[in-house]
Design a protein around this motif. Structure first.
Motif, PDB file in Angstrom:
ATOM      1  N   VAL A   4      39.335  36.020  39.696  1.00  0.00           N
ATOM      2  CA  VAL A   4      39.355  35.375  41.002  1.00  0.00           C
ATOM      3  C   VAL A   4      38.321  36.058  41.889  1.00  0.00           C
ATOM      4  CG1 VAL A   4      41.305  36.838  41.715  1.00  0.00           C
ATOM      5  CG2 VAL A   4      40.780  34.772  43.008  1.00  0.00           C
ATOM      6  N   THR A   5      37.470  35.235  42.509  1.00  0.00           N
ATOM      7  CA  THR A   5      36.430  35.726  43.408  1.00  0.00           C
ATOM      8  C   THR A   5      36.842  35.417  44.838  1.00  0.00           C
ATOM      9  OG1 THR A   5      34.726  35.295  41.741  1.00  0.00           O
ATOM     10  CG2 THR A   5      33.991  35.574  44.016  1.00  0.00           C
ATOM     11  N   TYR A   6      36.849  36.451  45.674  1.00  0.00           N
ATOM     12  CA  TYR A   6      37.282  36.283  47.055  1.00  0.00           C
ATOM     13  C   TYR A   6      36.076  36.221  47.992  1.00  0.00           C
ATOM     14  CZ  TYR A   6      41.796  37.795  45.198  1.00  0.00           C
ATOM     15  OH  TYR A   6      42.949  37.906  44.468  1.00  0.00           O
ATOM     16  N   GLN A   7      36.186  35.372  48.995  1.00  0.00           N
ATOM     17  CA  GLN A   7      35.165  35.288  50.036  1.00  0.00           C
ATOM     18  C   GLN A   7      35.828  35.506  51.380  1.00  0.00           C
ATOM     19  OE1 GLN A   7      33.367  31.448  50.980  1.00  0.00           O
ATOM     20  NE2 GLN A   7      31.366  32.437  51.096  1.00  0.00           N
ATOM     21  N   LEU A   8      35.303  36.458  52.146  1.00  0.00           N
ATOM     22  CA  LEU A   8      35.815  36.770  53.477  1.00  0.00           C
ATOM     23  C   LEU A   8      34.616  36.925  54.407  1.00  0.00           C
ATOM     24  CD1 LEU A   8      38.607  39.346  54.266  1.00  0.00           C
ATOM     25  CD2 LEU A   8      36.536  39.252  55.637  1.00  0.00           C
ATOM     26  N   ILE A  25      40.856  34.402  53.924  1.00  0.00           N
ATOM     27  CA  ILE A  25      40.386  34.807  52.593  1.00  0.00           C
ATOM     28  C   ILE A  25      40.450  33.600  51.667  1.00  0.00           C
ATOM     29  CG2 ILE A  25      40.753  36.385  50.666  1.00  0.00           C
ATOM     30  CD1 ILE A  25      42.422  38.100  52.742  1.00  0.00           C
ATOM     31  N   ASN A  26      39.309  33.239  51.134  1.00  0.00           N
ATOM     32  CA  ASN A  26      39.223  32.103  50.218  1.00  0.00           C
ATOM     33  C   ASN A  26      38.971  32.621  48.804  1.00  0.00           C
ATOM     34  OD1 ASN A  26      39.060  29.332  49.463  1.00  0.00           O
ATOM     35  ND2 ASN A  26      36.832  29.486  49.448  1.00  0.00           N
ATOM     36  N   GLY A  27      39.861  32.293  47.877  1.00  0.00           N
ATOM     37  CA  GLY A  27      39.717  32.771  46.509  1.00  0.00           C
ATOM     38  C   GLY A  27      39.489  31.632  45.529  1.00  0.00           C
ATOM     39  N   ARG A  40      42.294  27.445  43.130  1.00  0.00           N
ATOM     40  CA  ARG A  40      41.916  28.131  44.358  1.00  0.00           C
ATOM     41  C   ARG A  40      43.159  28.745  44.999  1.00  0.00           C
ATOM     42  NH1 ARG A  40      36.735  26.871  45.473  1.00  0.00           N
ATOM     43  NH2 ARG A  40      35.891  24.948  44.593  1.00  0.00           N
ATOM     44  N   THR A  42      44.169  30.495  48.914  1.00  0.00           N
ATOM     45  CA  THR A  42      43.725  30.846  50.260  1.00  0.00           C
ATOM     46  C   THR A  42      44.825  31.636  50.952  1.00  0.00           C
ATOM     47  OG1 THR A  42      44.527  28.745  51.167  1.00  0.00           O
ATOM     48  CG2 THR A  42      42.226  28.842  50.484  1.00  0.00           C
ATOM     49  N   SER A  43      44.420  32.572  51.792  1.00  0.00           N
ATOM     50  CA  SER A  43      45.388  33.422  52.477  1.00  0.00           C
ATOM     51  C   SER A  43      44.819  33.902  53.803  1.00  0.00           C
ATOM     52  CB  SER A  43      45.774  34.615  51.585  1.00  0.00           C
ATOM     53  OG  SER A  43      44.626  35.318  51.163  1.00  0.00           O
ATOM     54  N   THR A 125      45.994  38.929  44.301  1.00  0.00           N
ATOM     55  CA  THR A 125      45.666  38.894  45.721  1.00  0.00           C
ATOM     56  C   THR A 125      46.463  39.951  46.489  1.00  0.00           C
ATOM     57  OG1 THR A 125      45.124  36.529  45.598  1.00  0.00           O
ATOM     58  CG2 THR A 125      45.602  37.429  47.788  1.00  0.00           C
TER      59      THR A 125
END
Length: 213
Positions: A4-8, A25-27, A40, A42-43, A125
């Protein structure tokens, strides 16, 4: 292999409180061999400790982001204070840090469902972002019933009794998340776990899924 790749995204300059102290946080869950997108997650990471240090009102910060987060505040926190409610602390006795990790959405593509990938992504996560959190929270809701309470909602094909189907799907989803260590917050539709408390490992979760526990 799945990862899982996270984008913040965070601005370098200080921004308005709802963006400064609430991190989205978008995973993306991907099969690294085939490069297929599996799902996907999201958190939101609510940095309650930073809110307290800055002297901001936690409700204003959370509700300023969205009414959804405002409802989380009403459920978990004392009014106008950066602390969990006494009722929450009595139920979750291992709360130490103040931050709150909210799991908003986890969805797995149909071709990859029923393998526990969503549970494993949630567990990872929590590993990555839950270290300084007093609680990790969610409000489980079956995605096939999205907008269920909207008067214009129409039931999916093949569902003749929406009320019964919704109840069954909701209960199944709650059992699903209980495998990861979540339990229902008393008197609410929210579920939570305390990261400071020992929770099922990824291996144990995978075994439980395989056995249908």
């Amino acid at each position: 292999m799945l990862e899982v790749t996270y984008q913040l995204v965070a601005g370098l300059a200080q921004s308005e409180p709802s963006r400064e102290f609430v991190q989205f946080i978008n995973g993306e869950i991907r099969d690294t061999e085939s490069d297929d997108i599996v799902g996907r997650i999201t958190s939101f990471l609510v940095q309650v400790g930073r809110v307290a240090d800055a002297g901001e009102d936690l409700f204003d910060v959370m509700d300023g982001d969205s009414s959804e987060l405002g409802e989380y505040h009403a459920t978990f926190f004392e009014p106008h204070e950066c602390d969990y409610k006494d009722s929450i602390r009595r139920q979750f006795v291992d709360i130490y840090p103040l931050d709150l990790l909210i799991l908003q959405h986890a969805e797995i593509q149909p071709a990859f469902q029923k393998h526990g990938f969503g549970l494993l992504a949630v567990s990872r996560t929590i590993d990555v972002f839950g270290e300084n959190c007093g609680l990790v929270a969610m409000k489980p809701f079956p995605l096939q019933f999205r907008n269920y309470l909207d008067p214009s909602w129409r039931s999916p094909e093949g569902i003749d009794d929406p009320q019964t189907a919704f109840r069954v799907a909701s209960e199944k989803l709650r059992r699903h998340w209980a495998r990861a260590g979540f339990k229902r917050v008393n008197g609410t539709d929210y579920w939570a776990l305390c990261p400071a408390r020992k929770r099922p490992s990824s291996k144990r979760i995978a075994e439980a899924i395989k056995m249908g526990v």
